[in-house]
Design an enzyme around this catalytic site. Structure first.
Site, PDB file in Angstrom:
ATOM      1  N   ASP A 228     -40.118 -24.073 -18.476  1.00 54.31           N
ATOM      2  CA  ASP A 228     -40.883 -23.229 -19.389  1.00 54.31           C
ATOM      3  C   ASP A 228     -42.092 -23.973 -19.951  1.00 54.31           C
ATOM      4  OD1 ASP A 228     -40.846 -20.506 -20.161  1.00 54.31           O
ATOM      5  OD2 ASP A 228     -40.550 -21.116 -22.234  1.00 54.31           O
TER       6      ASP A 228
ATOM      7  N   GLU B 202     -46.624 -24.745 -29.814  1.00 52.85           N
ATOM      8  CA  GLU B 202     -45.498 -24.589 -28.887  1.00 52.85           C
ATOM      9  C   GLU B 202     -45.463 -25.747 -27.892  1.00 52.85           C
ATOM     10  OE1 GLU B 202     -44.779 -20.416 -28.220  1.00 52.85           O
ATOM     11  OE2 GLU B 202     -44.470 -20.857 -26.101  1.00 52.85           O
TER      12      GLU B 202
ATOM     13  N   GLU C 196     -44.469 -11.742 -24.073  1.00 58.00           N
ATOM     14  CA  GLU C 196     -44.036 -12.236 -25.381  1.00 58.00           C
ATOM     15  C   GLU C 196     -42.801 -11.471 -25.877  1.00 58.00           C
ATOM     16  OE1 GLU C 196     -45.325 -14.967 -25.819  1.00 58.00           O
ATOM     17  OE2 GLU C 196     -47.217 -14.947 -26.939  1.00 58.00           O
TER      18      GLU C 196
ATOM     19  N   GLU D 262     -39.462 -12.259 -15.175  1.00 61.64           N
ATOM     20  CA  GLU D 262     -38.645 -12.825 -16.260  1.00 61.64           C
ATOM     21  C   GLU D 262     -37.186 -12.969 -15.812  1.00 61.64           C
ATOM     22  OE1 GLU D 262     -39.323 -14.142 -19.171  1.00 61.64           O
ATOM     23  OE2 GLU D 262     -41.437 -13.647 -19.362  1.00 61.64           O
TER      24      GLU D 262
HETATM   25  C1  LIG Z   1     -41.040 -17.394 -18.855  1.00 60.50           C
HETATM   26  C2  LIG Z   1     -41.598 -17.175 -20.216  1.00 60.50           C
HETATM   27  N1  LIG Z   1     -41.858 -15.913 -20.611  1.00 60.50           N
HETATM   28  C3  LIG Z   1     -42.357 -15.665 -21.830  1.00 60.50           C
HETATM   29  C4  LIG Z   1     -42.636 -16.700 -22.695  1.00 60.50           C
HETATM   30  C5  LIG Z   1     -43.171 -16.392 -24.075  1.00 60.50           C
HETATM   31  O1  LIG Z   1     -44.264 -17.115 -24.407  1.00 60.50           O
HETATM   32  C6  LIG Z   1     -42.369 -18.007 -22.244  1.00 60.50           C
HETATM   33  N2  LIG Z   1     -42.591 -19.082 -23.038  1.00 60.50           N
HETATM   34  N3  LIG Z   1     -41.856 -18.215 -21.011  1.00 60.50           N
END
Ligand SMILES: Cc1ncc(CO)c(N)n1
Length: 254
Positions: free
Chosen positions: A80, A121, A173, A243
């Site tokens: 991520d 983040e 998001e 996702e």
């Molecule tokens: C895969 C993924 N989807 C959404 C977000 C949201 O920012 C993230 N950080 N990572």
């Protein structure tokens, strides 16, 4: 001669299919208006199963019930981090589209707020990786991550309309918000050491930011052409599918 007729026949079929698609979009729009809900809500109802698949994935359930394998969490964290790095230029491209195409100044402020928190983040990913003993400089993106970043790339193209891009942005998001908020609800048994991660996306402020994005998307979709509507719905579905694959990837790593 026969070949010519066949080509004409195929053209007629694809024309009929296109008309069908257009009628379907109009119908969805009417349904949304009738129920006094936004287009995004109408689409989430229509694609409920896929949306639930993305927001209530076994990976999320395993965080919530405390059975998660920490190796899966570590994979998710490292992957991520790479995704978020790719998400920054995508967010910037949405900002540029808002500047060029939106007549509402507040759009820029909402998107800029999102970009600003991405800086925070990225710092969080670095310190979290440190906490778990992960080196982020050696992470190799896995296939589903590459595919998802490829989708972001394609949505960054200048010919992708603002309405389509902001719909995708909201969906990306919103999936994280819904997923991680679920891990913090009453009765959840999320391990203490994972709560901070869940808080990042599950907190009330992030929920409100997602609602602001959704409101922008809905206003744009209300005024959108049939073509834009179709493209925005396709973008939403692509986000949801990617996702699901992203969660699958994290879970399959153990
Ligand atoms: C895969 C993924 N989807 C959404 C977000 C949201 O920012 C993230 N950080 N990572």
């Amino acid at each position: 001669m026969y070949a010519m007729q066949e080509v004409k026949g195929q053209k007629r079929v694809s024309e009929t299919l296109r008309r069908g698609e257009k009628m379907e979009e109009k119908l969805e729009k009417l349904k949304a208006e009738e129920k006094k809900i936004g287009m995004t809500e109408a689409w989430l109802r229509k694609h409920r199963l896929l949306y639930t698949g993305a927001t209530r994935h076994p990976f999320i359930h395993s965080i919530r019930d405390g059975t998660i394998d920490i190796a899966a969490f570590k994979t998710w964290l490292a992957q991520d981090y790479l995704f978020v790095r790719a998400f920054v230029p995508f967010a910037a491209s949405v900002l540029i589209k808002a500047y060029k195409e939106s007549d509402d100044d507040t759009d820029i402020e909402v998107i800029l707020g999102g970009i600003a928190s991405l800086k925070d983040e990225i710092s969080w990913f670095k310190s979290e990786a440190n906490k778990w003993g992960i080196s982020l400089s050696n992470v190799v993106p896995q296939k589903p991550n590459k595919n998802y970043c490829g989708l972001l790339e394609s949505l960054m193209r200048p010919e992708v309309e603002y309405t389509v891009a902001i719909t995708a942005f909201w969906a990306i998001e919103a999936v994280y918000q819904e997923s991680f908020a679920h891990c913090l609800e009453e009765g959840s048994q999320t391990p203490e050491e994972l709560k901070e991660a869940c808080e990042r996306w599950g907190n009330e402020g992030f929920a409100q930011y997602c609602q602001s994005l959704q409101k922008i998307a809905n206003l744009r979709l209300q005024k959108a052409s049939d073509d834009e509507l179709k493209n925005a719905e396709v973008a939403l579905l692509s986000v949801l599918e990617h996702e699901v694959e992203f969660w699958n990837m994290s879970r399959a790593s153990v």
